[in-house]
Design a protein around this motif. Structure first.
Motif, PDB file in Angstrom:
ATOM      1  N   GLU A 519      60.198 -15.495  36.264  1.00  0.00           N
ATOM      2  CA  GLU A 519      59.243 -15.054  35.242  1.00  0.00           C
ATOM      3  C   GLU A 519      59.544 -15.628  33.859  1.00  0.00           C
ATOM      4  O   GLU A 519      58.933 -15.203  32.878  1.00  0.00           O
ATOM      5  N   SER A 520      60.466 -16.596  33.769  1.00  0.00           N
ATOM      6  CA  SER A 520      60.666 -17.258  32.480  1.00  0.00           C
ATOM      7  C   SER A 520      59.659 -18.399  32.346  1.00  0.00           C
ATOM      8  O   SER A 520      59.148 -18.927  33.344  1.00  0.00           O
ATOM      9  N   ARG A 521      59.375 -18.767  31.106  1.00  0.00           N
ATOM     10  CA  ARG A 521      58.343 -19.761  30.818  1.00  0.00           C
ATOM     11  C   ARG A 521      58.929 -20.907  30.011  1.00  0.00           C
ATOM     12  O   ARG A 521      59.769 -20.691  29.136  1.00  0.00           O
ATOM     13  N   TYR A 522      58.422 -22.104  30.291  1.00  0.00           N
ATOM     14  CA  TYR A 522      58.871 -23.299  29.589  1.00  0.00           C
ATOM     15  C   TYR A 522      57.686 -24.210  29.329  1.00  0.00           C
ATOM     16  O   TYR A 522      56.716 -24.217  30.093  1.00  0.00           O
ATOM     17  N   GLN A 523      57.805 -24.985  28.289  1.00  0.00           N
ATOM     18  CA  GLN A 523      56.919 -26.136  28.148  1.00  0.00           C
ATOM     19  C   GLN A 523      57.676 -27.334  28.676  1.00  0.00           C
ATOM     20  O   GLN A 523      58.712 -27.715  28.133  1.00  0.00           O
ATOM     21  N   PHE A 524      57.188 -27.914  29.762  1.00  0.00           N
ATOM     22  CA  PHE A 524      57.739 -29.178  30.228  1.00  0.00           C
ATOM     23  C   PHE A 524      57.115 -30.269  29.365  1.00  0.00           C
ATOM     24  O   PHE A 524      55.888 -30.431  29.359  1.00  0.00           O
ATOM     25  N   GLU A 525      57.930 -30.968  28.634  1.00  0.00           N
ATOM     26  CA  GLU A 525      57.435 -31.892  27.624  1.00  0.00           C
ATOM     27  C   GLU A 525      56.474 -32.917  28.226  1.00  0.00           C
ATOM     28  O   GLU A 525      56.704 -33.464  29.293  1.00  0.00           O
ATOM     29  N   ARG A 526      55.343 -33.064  27.537  1.00  0.00           N
ATOM     30  CA  ARG A 526      54.295 -34.020  27.863  1.00  0.00           C
ATOM     31  C   ARG A 526      53.540 -33.654  29.148  1.00  0.00           C
ATOM     32  O   ARG A 526      52.697 -34.415  29.601  1.00  0.00           O
ATOM     33  N   THR A 527      53.824 -32.494  29.738  1.00  0.00           N
ATOM     34  CA  THR A 527      53.235 -32.143  31.036  1.00  0.00           C
ATOM     35  C   THR A 527      52.422 -30.864  30.994  1.00  0.00           C
ATOM     36  O   THR A 527      51.270 -30.833  31.440  1.00  0.00           O
ATOM     37  N   GLY A 528      52.991 -29.793  30.469  1.00  0.00           N
ATOM     38  CA  GLY A 528      52.278 -28.527  30.451  1.00  0.00           C
ATOM     39  C   GLY A 528      53.231 -27.361  30.336  1.00  0.00           C
ATOM     40  O   GLY A 528      54.440 -27.530  30.127  1.00  0.00           O
ATOM     41  N   TYR A 529      52.684 -26.162  30.494  1.00  0.00           N
ATOM     42  CA  TYR A 529      53.471 -24.946  30.451  1.00  0.00           C
ATOM     43  C   TYR A 529      53.680 -24.442  31.874  1.00  0.00           C
ATOM     44  O   TYR A 529      52.752 -24.417  32.680  1.00  0.00           O
ATOM     45  N   PHE A 530      54.918 -24.036  32.162  1.00  0.00           N
ATOM     46  CA  PHE A 530      55.287 -23.663  33.528  1.00  0.00           C
ATOM     47  C   PHE A 530      55.996 -22.318  33.552  1.00  0.00           C
ATOM     48  O   PHE A 530      56.617 -21.895  32.571  1.00  0.00           O
ATOM     49  N   TYR A 531      55.897 -21.677  34.714  1.00  0.00           N
ATOM     50  CA  TYR A 531      56.385 -20.315  34.911  1.00  0.00           C
ATOM     51  C   TYR A 531      57.212 -20.286  36.192  1.00  0.00           C
ATOM     52  O   TYR A 531      56.809 -20.860  37.211  1.00  0.00           O
ATOM     53  N   VAL A 532      58.355 -19.626  36.144  1.00  0.00           N
ATOM     54  CA  VAL A 532      59.206 -19.553  37.327  1.00  0.00           C
ATOM     55  C   VAL A 532      58.647 -18.494  38.272  1.00  0.00           C
ATOM     56  O   VAL A 532      58.619 -17.303  37.938  1.00  0.00           O
ATOM     57  N   ASP A 533      58.161 -18.939  39.411  1.00  0.00           N
ATOM     58  CA  ASP A 533      57.465 -18.066  40.355  1.00  0.00           C
ATOM     59  C   ASP A 533      58.368 -16.918  40.799  1.00  0.00           C
ATOM     60  O   ASP A 533      59.473 -17.143  41.294  1.00  0.00           O
ATOM     61  N   PRO A 534      57.903 -15.668  40.626  1.00  0.00           N
ATOM     62  CA  PRO A 534      58.747 -14.526  40.983  1.00  0.00           C
ATOM     63  C   PRO A 534      58.791 -14.222  42.473  1.00  0.00           C
ATOM     64  O   PRO A 534      59.638 -13.446  42.918  1.00  0.00           O
ATOM     65  N   LYS A 535      57.923 -14.831  43.237  1.00  0.00           N
ATOM     66  CA  LYS A 535      57.805 -14.498  44.654  1.00  0.00           C
ATOM     67  C   LYS A 535      58.570 -15.479  45.534  1.00  0.00           C
ATOM     68  O   LYS A 535      59.245 -15.066  46.485  1.00  0.00           O
ATOM     69  N   ASP A 536      58.486 -16.762  45.228  1.00  0.00           N
ATOM     70  CA  ASP A 536      59.058 -17.768  46.115  1.00  0.00           C
ATOM     71  C   ASP A 536      60.342 -18.404  45.584  1.00  0.00           C
ATOM     72  O   ASP A 536      61.023 -19.128  46.321  1.00  0.00           O
ATOM     73  N   SER A 537      60.688 -18.163  44.324  1.00  0.00           N
ATOM     74  CA  SER A 537      61.923 -18.725  43.779  1.00  0.00           C
ATOM     75  C   SER A 537      63.133 -18.024  44.396  1.00  0.00           C
ATOM     76  O   SER A 537      63.101 -16.818  44.670  1.00  0.00           O
ATOM     77  N   LYS A 538      64.196 -18.792  44.586  1.00  0.00           N
ATOM     78  CA  LYS A 538      65.451 -18.255  45.094  1.00  0.00           C
ATOM     79  C   LYS A 538      66.583 -18.720  44.183  1.00  0.00           C
ATOM     80  O   LYS A 538      66.423 -19.712  43.460  1.00  0.00           O
TER      81      LYS A 538
END
Length: 562
Positions: A519-538
């Motif tokens: 559930e943390s969020r980042y801007q991947f430079e030059r690409t977009g905004y991304f979110y760490v999936d809470p369901k499938d991340s391990k």
């Protein structure tokens, strides 16, 4: 929160409330409710209603109830109840001790129906549901009295009690309000208010073989709870007369009044619960929380923030005129929010290997990189730099056109917060595909600036050669046309966007992202905004969902096709 920007002045609902307060109506009380039916997950349109009802109560020092209008046991489920509560709380609203169910009032509603019968204003009709529809007519066909309309009060009471006792089968009898079969408004042509339905209810079990219809239960639930302003969407406007008739005949003292506002219509999506359910049950999406769905739970999993959705609800405004809102406004709201709050990071979606031939083998140095270029208070991080690294495959062209300022043979570019590099050699596989670039770096340009003052036009993001592999999901609009359900002759699923999800399993990310919290969020430079999936991340294997691109690329691409 308020429901419009201060510069826009008051919307019509605020004007109504302020006039009621000025005249002393309800002794200054403001009591609203958000009344979902627990027959599906909430979507972005419900978010507008949530923000409006809870927001008005907050603004005027009032209260807002959460009430589940659970009068149809066939379609309702406890899972939906729990999901709705999660969504409302996630959006930032609290109902305190005011969570209610229409089923809480089943005994009272039954008594109200008995009261109507005793007044001679309701009767048990033995026409079938199909016959009732035929007898009621429509806007061009007048209604006809049911042959059972003149049953005596005593016979109606007896039949209604026996309906309650479960003596009859589904559809055998219906309790109808006795209003006016000659009314120009079909809504008032003796509408059904109770039906027989032998079905298990998610809260009352098998205790009730009869259930009140929405029009009867909703207004009386408002009255029981002391609601002052019953706010609903415009499709209920023509039913207000029935709301008023029922309340006027059964409620004394302060009574609620219904007000209608324009519902939220968003392009490139569908807002019907029935159609959303079809997408889920027939496998067109991965569930109610699929990040392509405009459900609140889907938007949450995609990485939208509560603040961005509340901002969106404010910007679309409240009025009487129906409007189609462009998806780009919703995307703008989340971009503006994340631009302020999301730390920057580097990730390479489609990696192309780069070897710096003049960089010492086995050497690694740590470069200091800002977490947010406009917010020094967010600090810095260290990114390892080494002989081998990865850039985006799209950032290289062997034979570039004019105006291509990224990497090409013999060209020099800047690596973000690192060095200038120059492409010296292109390595291809047997099929002629570029698989590796041999480059040189200028050690005097550490930090991305040349001491001799020379300039380069291209700045590329990169990751080191030991960057971990991560799964990245690129989400886009679920439908490829603005109004997928506008053409009744075609199934709306015909217009599903085949590229609404692209899964990249070989992306490379900065080493620090391997431990990114869900559930943390980042801007991947030059690409977009991304979110760490809470369901499938391990642990050690994060999955990143693209929330939104950095720019409105969809509109740009659509314009190209015209």
């Amino acid at each position: 929160m308020t429901t419009t920007n201060e510069t826009q002045g008051l919307n019509f609902l605020q004007e109504i409330i302020e006039e009621d307060q000025r005249t002393g109506k309800y002794a200054g009380r403001v009591h609203t409710r958000f009344p979902p039916e627990p027959n599906g997950y909430l979507h972005i349109g419900h978010a507008k209603s949530i923000c409006l009802n809870f927001g008005l109560a907050q603004q005027y020092g009032g209260k807002c109830n959460l009430r589940f209008d659970d009068t149809n046991p066939v379609t309702e489920d406890t899972d939906y109840v729990e999901a709705i509560q999660r969504d409302v709380k996630w959006l930032g609203f609290e109902w305190e001790d005011r969570k209610f169910f229409a089923s809480d009032y089943f005994p009272k509603l039954y008594d109200f129906a008995v009261q109507l019968i005793k007044q001679g204003k309701a009767y048990v009709c033995s026409l079938s549901p199909e016959e009732i529809r035929e007898y009621r007519g429509d806007f061009t066909t007048p209604g006809r009295n049911s042959p059972y309309r003149e049953r005596s009060v005593e016979e109606n009471l007896d039949l209604f009690h026996r309906m309650r006792a479960g003596e009859f089968s589904d559809g055998q009898h219906t309790l109808r309000a006795k209003i006016d079969m000659a009314s120009p408004n079909p809504v008032l042509r003796d509408p059904p208010i109770y039906r027989i339905r032998h079905a298990h209810h998610h809260r009352t079990g098998d205790a009730w073989p009869i259930y009140p219809l929405y029009d009867f239960a909703h207004c009386l639930s408002d009255a029981i709870e002391g609601i002052t302003h019953s706010i609903c969407t415009l499709e209920f406007e023509n039913r207000r007369v029935l709301y008023d008739w029922i309340v006027d005949n059964l409620v004394s003292g302060d009574r609620p009044y219904q007000y209608e506002f324009n519902r939220l219509n968003l392009n490139y999506t569908v807002m019907s619960k029935r159609k959303l359910l079809k997408l889920v049950t027939e496998g067109f999406v991965a569930g109610w929380d699929d990040p392509r769905m405009m459900t609140i739970t889907g938007l949450r999993r995609r990485g939208f923030t509560p603040a961005s959705i509340r901002d969106f609800a404010t910007r679309v405004g409240v009025g009487k005129a129906q409007q189609l809102i462009d998806m780009s406004l919703l995307e703008l709201c989340i971009r503006e929010d994340l631009n302020e709050t999301a730390p920057r990071a580097m990730a390479v979606m489609r990696p192309l290997k780069v070897v710096l031939e003049n960089y010492p083998e086995g050497q690694t140095e740590l470069l200091e990189v800002q977490n947010h270029p406009q917010k020094p208070e967010m600090g810095t991080r260290q990114v390892p730099f080494m002989r081998e690294l990865y850039i985006e495959a799209d950032d290289f062209m062997e034979d570039p056109p004019k105006g291509f300022f990224r990497l090409a043979p013999g060209k020099e570019v800047r690596l973000r917060s690192a060095y200038f590099i120059k492409c010296e050699q292109v390595i291809k596989d047997a099929a002629g595909n570029v698989v590796e670039l041999r480059c040189s770096y200028d050690p005097a340009t550490r930090g991305g600036n040349a001491p001799d003052g020379r300039k380069v036009k291209g700045t590329l993001h990169w990751v080191p050669g030991n960057a971990p592999v991560a799964e990245v999901r690129l989400y886009d609009r679920l439908f490829s046309v603005e109004a997928p359900d506008a053409d009744d002759s075609k199934d709306f699923t015909t217009f599903l966007n085949p590229t609404s999800l692209q899964t990249l399993r070989d992306a490379r990310v900065e080493p620090m992202l391997v431990d990114a919290a869900v559930e943390s969020r980042y801007q991947f430079e030059r690409t977009g905004y991304f979110y760490v999936d809470p369901k499938d991340s391990k642990p050690g294997k994060p999955v990143f969902n693209r929330t939104v691109t950095l720019k409105d690329s969809w509109t740009k691409e659509q314009a190209k096709g015209k």
